[in-house]
Design a protein around this motif. Structure first.
Motif, PDB file in Angstrom:
ATOM      1  N   ASN A 305       1.794 -18.189  -1.892  1.00 10.99           N
ATOM      2  CA  ASN A 305       3.020 -17.533  -1.415  1.00 10.99           C
ATOM      3  C   ASN A 305       4.306 -18.089  -2.054  1.00 10.99           C
ATOM      4  N   GLY A 307       5.437 -17.405  -4.978  1.00 10.67           N
ATOM      5  CA  GLY A 307       6.113 -16.371  -5.757  1.00 10.67           C
ATOM      6  C   GLY A 307       5.607 -16.264  -7.190  1.00 10.67           C
ATOM      7  N   LYS A 308       4.337 -16.627  -7.413  1.00 11.52           N
ATOM      8  CA  LYS A 308       3.781 -16.583  -8.767  1.00 11.52           C
ATOM      9  C   LYS A 308       3.724 -15.147  -9.293  1.00 11.52           C
ATOM     10  N   THR A 309       3.128 -14.278  -8.465  1.00  8.32           N
ATOM     11  CA  THR A 309       2.997 -12.881  -8.892  1.00  8.32           C
ATOM     12  C   THR A 309       4.386 -12.260  -9.076  1.00  8.32           C
ATOM     13  N   SER A 310       5.315 -12.595  -8.179  1.00  2.00           N
ATOM     14  CA  SER A 310       6.674 -12.044  -8.290  1.00  2.00           C
ATOM     15  C   SER A 310       7.337 -12.484  -9.591  1.00  2.00           C
ATOM     16  N   ALA A 329      -2.875 -13.834  -1.540  1.00  5.10           N
ATOM     17  CA  ALA A 329      -2.818 -12.423  -1.932  1.00  5.10           C
ATOM     18  C   ALA A 329      -3.532 -12.240  -3.271  1.00  5.10           C
ATOM     19  N   THR A 330      -3.367 -13.213  -4.167  1.00  2.18           N
ATOM     20  CA  THR A 330      -4.003 -13.115  -5.484  1.00  2.18           C
ATOM     21  C   THR A 330      -5.283 -13.940  -5.494  1.00  2.18           C
ATOM     22  N   LYS A 427      12.841 -18.776  -5.059  1.00  3.45           N
ATOM     23  CA  LYS A 427      13.447 -18.334  -3.786  1.00  3.45           C
ATOM     24  C   LYS A 427      14.790 -19.021  -3.546  1.00  3.45           C
ATOM     25  N   ASP A 429      17.553 -17.749  -3.709  1.00  8.54           N
ATOM     26  CA  ASP A 429      18.455 -16.858  -2.956  1.00  8.54           C
ATOM     27  C   ASP A 429      18.429 -17.202  -1.467  1.00  8.54           C
ATOM     28  N   SER A 446      15.434 -17.078  -8.782  1.00  6.48           N
ATOM     29  CA  SER A 446      14.947 -16.208  -7.707  1.00  6.48           C
ATOM     30  C   SER A 446      14.212 -15.065  -8.400  1.00  6.48           C
ATOM     31  N   ALA A 447      12.901 -15.040  -8.202  1.00  6.30           N
ATOM     32  CA  ALA A 447      12.122 -13.972  -8.831  1.00  6.30           C
ATOM     33  C   ALA A 447      12.514 -12.636  -8.227  1.00  6.30           C
ATOM     34  N   ARG A 448      12.883 -12.672  -6.927  1.00  2.09           N
ATOM     35  CA  ARG A 448      13.233 -11.413  -6.274  1.00  2.09           C
ATOM     36  C   ARG A 448      14.590 -10.916  -6.759  1.00  2.09           C
TER      37      ARG A 448
HETATM   38  N1  LIG Z   1      13.577 -14.213  -0.896  1.00  2.00           N
HETATM   39  C1  LIG Z   1      12.700 -14.296  -1.894  1.00  2.00           C
HETATM   40  N2  LIG Z   1      11.423 -13.938  -1.688  1.00  2.00           N
HETATM   41  C2  LIG Z   1      10.561 -14.043  -2.733  1.00  2.00           C
HETATM   42  C3  LIG Z   1      10.963 -14.516  -4.006  1.00  2.00           C
HETATM   43  N3  LIG Z   1       9.873 -14.522  -4.814  1.00  2.00           N
HETATM   44  C4  LIG Z   1       8.840 -14.055  -4.083  1.00  2.00           C
HETATM   45  N4  LIG Z   1       9.245 -13.759  -2.830  1.00  2.00           N
HETATM   46  C5  LIG Z   1       8.424 -13.210  -1.721  1.00  2.00           C
HETATM   47  O1  LIG Z   1       7.421 -14.156  -1.392  1.00  2.00           O
HETATM   48  C6  LIG Z   1       6.218 -13.486  -1.003  1.00  2.00           C
HETATM   49  C7  LIG Z   1       5.054 -14.001  -1.833  1.00  2.00           C
HETATM   50  O2  LIG Z   1       5.245 -13.611  -3.172  1.00  2.00           O
HETATM   51  P1  LIG Z   1       4.031 -13.536  -4.219  1.00  2.00           P
HETATM   52  O3  LIG Z   1       4.647 -13.310  -5.546  1.00  2.00           O
HETATM   53  O4  LIG Z   1       2.969 -12.613  -3.747  1.00  2.00           O
HETATM   54  O5  LIG Z   1       3.496 -15.042  -4.096  1.00  2.00           O
HETATM   55  P2  LIG Z   1       2.202 -15.686  -4.783  1.00  2.00           P
HETATM   56  O6  LIG Z   1       2.558 -17.094  -5.148  1.00  2.00           O
HETATM   57  O7  LIG Z   1       1.710 -14.809  -5.877  1.00  2.00           O
HETATM   58  O8  LIG Z   1       1.205 -15.697  -3.543  1.00  2.00           O
HETATM   59  P3  LIG Z   1      -0.422 -15.777  -3.532  1.00  2.00           P
HETATM   60  O9  LIG Z   1      -0.949 -14.834  -4.555  1.00  2.00           O
HETATM   61  O10 LIG Z   1      -0.759 -15.363  -2.144  1.00  2.00           O
HETATM   62  O11 LIG Z   1      -0.793 -17.203  -3.794  1.00  2.00           O
HETATM   63  C8  LIG Z   1       6.481 -11.993  -1.195  1.00  2.00           C
HETATM   64  O12 LIG Z   1       6.852 -11.442   0.050  1.00  2.00           O
HETATM   65  C9  LIG Z   1       7.649 -11.958  -2.163  1.00  2.00           C
HETATM   66  O13 LIG Z   1       8.448 -10.803  -2.041  1.00  2.00           O
HETATM   67  C10 LIG Z   1      12.344 -14.884  -4.181  1.00  2.00           C
HETATM   68  O14 LIG Z   1      12.797 -15.308  -5.240  1.00  2.00           O
HETATM   69  N5  LIG Z   1      13.147 -14.762  -3.083  1.00  2.00           N
END
Ligand SMILES: Nc1nc2c(ncn2[C@@H]2O[C@H](COP(=O)(O)OP(=O)(O)OP(=O)(O)O)[C@@H](O)[C@H]2O)c(=O)[nH]1
Ligand SMILES: [Mg+2]
Length: 526
Positions: A305, A307-310, A329-330, A427, A429, A446-448
């Motif tokens: 969680n 934010g790797k995929t993001s 998720a991944t 994150k 932001d 911030s990936a988002r």
């Molecule tokens: N506010 C904010 N939320 C973010 C940011 N990057 C990712 N998120 C949120 O964090 C959550 C997890 O993001 P993913 O990209 O799925 O994280 P991950 O690391 O791939 O997670 P897994 O595959 O489960 O290990 C999602 O709801 C994203 O929208 C960011 O820069 N800011």
């Protein structure tokens, strides 16, 4: 005189820093017929393939054999096994059935006794993580979540008699109010005896972290490899529970393996191993092919969680990627094509997230996919700066990476070298400016909101060039000649400008490896 003259002239433009200029003698004119493949064309062609999870027709075959040989997967659908697994893990096949869960986060009262808990992970943080685990399962709701201070986590009854009475009252109340259906004791694994005792006391199924995570993994596993890995991850847990059961002599209570059930498990394990070996051989072939194709690999790793995929989605603008606010998720390592500022194409590998307080056995099955990360040219470690335990998460990921590298090197500590790691705080932001100050060389992004990505890309580029022995060069080539076409095909062309000194020539700014440069020289500079 050598046809190739290296001019000791250094030019600096926007993206190119220091590079010698190679001058190529004039040759035949470029004609439309010769068809220079521009980087854009090459990229979209390549991207289209990668986005489909493939790298060309042959790779597609490899992926297909690895992932969709459904005939070989049918053995996973086995009712006799499901019965054994259900007994050990309290897992039903119907993961989607709705559940009302009481989460209990046990913790040891005195810090000195908390040997395994990371120093800056507070019980409330562990409870938040436990809640996030339950929220990662659709239709599972948290009826109540609470911390339970204990003197030890090893007691056979887990809770003391006073606490037990208190909890029983709470369970009775929640049964009435929320139709409570199960208890989640957020501890890596409960022993069979602990689980049996608590189930008898509360008269509800009791789950531990291992069995909840397995539920999530079962739900999120889509590829053949992920399904096989999850199935494999279940077995050590079942064996361990059965061992506990025979030690505590609870055969009469219903969960101890009969000889037939043991045979079912062994046969399943044999089949799983054979299938996984086959899939892994395909993966190895794919890896070799990528190496041959000379695409630099950036592995994106981090806590679940974070934010790797993001981040990969932001760097590659790939619509197919779906970041989700769920843990794990991944579950597959997937490859995504991206382009660095110098136009060099790279492959970003999305990986399975890490999590602490899970027994090592659970993730051993995913090690093979993480091997790809260990063999990447550069690792990007994504961290969630807004998470209260982000420092502990970072240490956990770093320690796991080190032990993975050790495994990949076959247990040889001298050979276990990790690729260069770029640390990224994501994150941003969500956190204040003050919280972002750090002494470490780290990227704040911030990936988002897509902030901080340019300096990060520059850094990835720098590290990739160093790790793969590529250089930025300026090459003076005949305008429209075969050299130009060759470079477009085999190197990354940053930009092409007219040569002020000679209208027949072009100045090509390229990123090229020594091997490709040598090939170029052999072909054109005799
Ligand atoms: N506010 C904010 N939320 C973010 C940011 N990057 C990712 N998120 C949120 O964090 C959550 C997890 O993001 P993913 O990209 O799925 O994280 P991950 O690391 O791939 O997670 P897994 O595959 O489960 O290990 C999602 O709801 C994203 O929208 C960011 O820069 N800011
Ligand atoms: Mg992900």
């Amino acid at each position: 005189m050598s046809a190739l003259r290296i001019l000791a002239r250094f030019v600096s433009t926007r993206t190119l820093r220091i590079r010698p200029i190679l001058e190529i003698p004039a040759r035949c004119k470029y004609t439309q017929h010769q068809g220079v493949k521009g980087i854009r064309n090459r990229k979209s062609f390549f991207e289209a393939q990668i986005q489909a999870g493939q790298q060309g027709e042959e790779d597609a075959d490899l992926e297909r054999t690895a992932n969709s040989d459904l005939a070989d997967m049918r053995f996973l659908d086995d009712r006799a096994y499901d019965e054994v697994a259900g007994g050990a893990m309290r897992i039903t096949r119907d993961i989607a059935s709705s559940q009302q869960v009481l989460i209990l986060q046990p913790y040891v009262k005195w810090a000195a006794k908390r040997q395994n808990a990371p120093v800056d992970v507070r019980p409330e943080d562990q409870l938040a993580e436990a809640t996030a685990l339950i929220h990662s399962l659709p239709n599972w709701q948290v009826a109540r979540a609470l911390k339970v201070p204990l003197e030890s986590l090893e007691k056979k009854t887990l809770f003391g008699s006073g606490k037990l009475v208190e909890l029983k009252e709470l369970v009775a109340e929640l049964r009435q109010e929320r139709h409570l259906t199960c208890l989640f004791v957020s501890k890596g694994t409960l022993s069979f005896a602990q689980k049996r005792f608590l189930e008898a006391e509360f008269r509800l199924p009791v789950m531990d972290r291992y069995s909840v995570v397995i539920q999530i993994l079962r739900l999120h596993a889509t590829s053949a490899e992920a399904k096989l890995q999850v199935a494999m991850a279940e077995l050590p847990y079942i064996w361990a529970q059965a061992k506990d059961a025979s030690v505590t002599q609870t055969r009469r209570q219903g969960y101890a393996l009969t000889d037939l059930q043991k045979e079912i498990l062994r046969t399943r394990e044999r089949k799983l191993r054979a299938e996984l070996d086959r899939v892994r051989r395909q993966r190895q072939l794919l890896r070799q092919k990528r190496k041959q194709q000379n695409y630099p690999i950036v592995a994106v790793v981090g806590y679940t969680n974070a934010g790797k995929t993001s981040l990969i989605k932001a760097l590659t603008v790939e619509d197919a990627l779906q970041p989700r606010n769920q843990l794990f998720a991944t579950l597959d390592v997937t490859a995504h094509a991206g382009c660095l500022p110098c136009n060099l194409e790279v492959i970003y590998m999305d990986t399975v997230g890490f999590m602490s307080d899970l027994p090592t056995g659970l993730f051993e099955c995913f090690v093979a996919t993480l091997e790809d990360a260990m063999l990447a040219d550069v690792i990007v470690h994504v961290q969630d700066l807004s998470h209260p335990c982000h420092a502990a998460q970072r240490s956990h990921v770093e320690a796991t990476l080190r032990s993975l590298a050790f495994n990949v090197a076959g247990g040889d500590s001298t050979a276990s070298q990790l690729p260069p790691i770029i640390n990224v705080y994501n994150k941003c932001d969500l956190v204040s400016q003050e919280a972002q100050s750090s002494a470490d060389p780290v990227h704040h992004i911030s990936a988002r909101a897509q902030t901080g990505l340019e300096p990060l890309l520059d850094d990835i580029e720098q590290q990739i060039l160093t790790a793969t022995g590529r250089r930025k060069l300026q090459m003076r080539v005949p305008s429209g000649g075969p050299e130009m076409a060759w470079l477009y095909k085999n190197a990354a062309v940053v930009e092409t400008t007219a040569d002020a000194e000679n209208p027949e020539r072009l100045m090509m700014h390229v990123v090229i490896s020594q091997r490709t440069l040598d090939q170029f020289k052999r072909q054109f500079c005799r």
